[in-house]
Write an enzyme that holds these catalytic residues in place. Structure first.
Site, PDB file in Angstrom:
ATOM      1  N   GLU A  55     -14.800  13.817  -4.125  1.00 12.72           N
ATOM      2  CA  GLU A  55     -13.905  12.882  -4.813  1.00 12.72           C
ATOM      3  C   GLU A  55     -13.742  13.264  -6.290  1.00 12.72           C
ATOM      4  OE1 GLU A  55     -12.029  10.252  -3.802  1.00 12.72           O
ATOM      5  OE2 GLU A  55     -12.506  10.938  -1.783  1.00 12.72           O
ATOM      6  N   CYS A 211       3.890  11.868   2.394  1.00  7.20           N
ATOM      7  CA  CYS A 211       4.605  11.154   1.329  1.00  7.20           C
ATOM      8  C   CYS A 211       4.354  11.890   0.010  1.00  7.20           C
ATOM      9  CB  CYS A 211       4.120   9.702   1.251  1.00  7.20           C
ATOM     10  SG  CYS A 211       5.212   8.668   0.273  1.00  7.20           S
ATOM     11  N   CYS A 218       9.592  12.042   5.557  1.00  6.32           N
ATOM     12  CA  CYS A 218       9.642  10.679   6.097  1.00  6.32           C
ATOM     13  C   CYS A 218       9.667  10.656   7.624  1.00  6.32           C
ATOM     14  CB  CYS A 218      10.845   9.933   5.525  1.00  6.32           C
ATOM     15  SG  CYS A 218      10.750   9.736   3.734  1.00  6.32           S
ATOM     16  N   CYS A 221       6.338  10.065   9.174  1.00  2.00           N
ATOM     17  CA  CYS A 221       5.560   8.964   8.583  1.00  2.00           C
ATOM     18  C   CYS A 221       5.527   7.757   9.518  1.00  2.00           C
ATOM     19  CB  CYS A 221       6.197   8.571   7.250  1.00  2.00           C
ATOM     20  SG  CYS A 221       5.376   7.192   6.447  1.00  2.00           S
ATOM     21  N   CYS A 227       9.945   1.508   5.852  1.00  4.34           N
ATOM     22  CA  CYS A 227       9.573   1.834   4.460  1.00  4.34           C
ATOM     23  C   CYS A 227      10.736   1.418   3.562  1.00  4.34           C
ATOM     24  CB  CYS A 227       9.311   3.329   4.332  1.00  4.34           C
ATOM     25  SG  CYS A 227       9.268   3.901   2.624  1.00  4.34           S
TER      26      CYS A 227
HETATM   27  S1  SF4 Z   1       8.819   6.739   4.909  1.00  2.00           S
HETATM   28 FE1  SF4 Z   1       8.227   5.901   2.921  1.00  2.00          FE
HETATM   29  S2  SF4 Z   1       6.008   5.958   2.881  1.00  2.00           S
HETATM   30 FE2  SF4 Z   1       6.711   7.285   4.539  1.00  2.00          FE
HETATM   31  S3  SF4 Z   1       6.858   9.342   3.651  1.00  2.00           S
HETATM   32 FE3  SF4 Z   1       8.868   8.401   3.465  1.00  2.00          FE
HETATM   33  S4  SF4 Z   1       8.843   7.453   1.451  1.00  2.00           S
HETATM   34 FE4  SF4 Z   1       6.726   7.867   1.980  1.00  2.00          FE
END
Ligand code: SF4
Length: 376
Positions: A55, A211, A218, A221, A227
């Site tokens: 970390e 992200c 996206c 994701c 989102c």
């Molecule tokens: S959908 Fe939203 S949270 Fe997911 S990668 Fe794209 S911008 Fe980021």
């Protein structure tokens, strides 16, 4: 995405005073992490020493760079006891090249406290971990979540980006009010204890691999469908950066690389504990080349000198332009300055050195004699 969808949903960015959590945020993230997250990083173990080290190393450094350092660092200091027992110089040398040397000094102090005050066992709550040097609330929470299943929220830069985008937080960062809001959101999203490690890793993985700051992926994701930044049509717009400050001020220095050609010894000095590169070994610095040459003359007879290519080094608050001046001299027996010593290159490169100094010293030495001072 259809153009109409973009304009229809511009309002998806929420007003600044309310953040409604996305439904099943933690469940979706945990599922995604188990299926698509990272599982083979060498610090993904329930060992607070390794998690803590990783970390701290990751705070300002990319994973790909840290992997290499982490392996070497843990081979050299396999336990917190070994780290605490090592001289600070050795720790700084092992850290050399990772930059931000205060992290290494805090690391060493923290190891000493864990050994001397806590019997060599890391505290087991985020609250008590955060009392140790160099461990902020987010790092403390990560250690507590990974090693002790504590429901503690993390909020580093990557997580801030994921939360701002997924939840449409359009307040400027950095700002105290936005940070407070994001901490509150981060806490409200936490899953139950059995899932906390996967959830915490998922936030880190999503921020690092999907992200991303630019061109987020996206499509990969788990929050692609709802989102709020994505629905607004421009996910990259968040987090909203405060207007950037003026460019960093520039400072200049002459760095004296003093070398005895007859022995190959180089003059290095220990830097003071405050200021830039605290406690590291470095080449002496001067405002002008003339001052540097006067200093050299105190240690011996100057045989020749040469200006090397200028080096630029960026610090958080300024940029340093370094003019390296290589000077060869015949050392005068008994001549010394209290803050430095003559070292051969092997010894020098085993010490904690600032990155630009290390690169300078690793340059091949020209075999031709340097231009004489008398000529120049
Ligand atoms: S959908 Fe939203 S949270 Fe997911 S990668 Fe794209 S911008 Fe980021």
């Amino acid at each position: 995405m259809h153009a109409s969808t973009v304009s229809d949903t511009d309002h998806a960015t929420l007003p600044s005073d309310s953040v409604t959590p996305l439904p099943d945020f933690a469940t979706r993230l945990v599922r995604w992490q188990r299926h698509s997250g990272r599982h083979d990083l060498p610090w993904q173990v329930r060992d607070p020493y390794r998690v803590w080290l990783s970390e701290i190393m990751l705070q300002q450094t990319q994973v790909a760079t840290v992997l290499d350092y982490f392996e070497r660092f843990t081979a050299r200091f396999p336990t917190v006891q070994a780290l605490a027992a090592a001289p600070e110089d050795e720790v700084l040398a092992a850290w050399s090249g990772l930059g931000y040397y205060r992290r290494a000094r805090h690391l060493h102090r923290c190891a000493l406290i864990v050994v001397e005050t806590h019997g060599g066992v890391f505290p087991q709550t985020a609250e008590s971990l955060a009392t140790l040097p160099g461990i902020g609330p987010s790092t403390a929470a990560a250690i507590a979540a990974f090693c002790f299943d504590e429901r503690a929220a993390i909020l580093d830069g990557n997580v801030q980006r994921v939360l701002c985008r997924s939840h449409g937080v359009a307040d400027p960062v950095p700002s105290t009010a936005t940070t407070r809001k994001l901490w509150s959101l981060a806490r409200s999203l936490l899953p139950q204890a059995p899932d906390i490690a996967a959830y915490t890793q998922g936030l880190m993985d999503l921020g690092a691999t999907v992200c991303k700051p630019r061109q987020p992926s996206c499509g990969a994701c788990p929050f692609a469908g709802d989102c709020r930044a994505r629905l607004s049509g421009d996910p990259q717009r968040l987090p909203l950066r405060r207007p950037t400050r003026k460019s960093r001020p520039m400072r200049h220095t002459v760095m004296l690389w003093l070398r005895q050609p007859s022995t190959g010894l180089n003059w290095l000095e220990r830097r003071p504990p405050q200021g830039i590169w605290p406690g590291l070994w470095s080449l002496p610095q001067f405002d002008t080349a003339q001052q540097a040459l006067q200093f050299a003359a105190r240690l011996g007879q100057v045989i020749g000198h040469q200006e090397l290519a200028t080096v630029r080094h960026a610090f958080t608050h300024f940029e340093l332009t370094i003019l390296p001046l290589r000077v060869e001299l015949q050392a005068r027996p008994g001549a010394a300055e209290p803050q430095g010593q003559w070292l051969d290159l092997d010894e020098a490169t085993r010490l904690g050195l600032p990155a630009p100094v290390r690169s300078l010293l690793m340059q091949p030495i020209a075999t031709a004699p340097l231009p004489s001072l008398l000529q120049g």
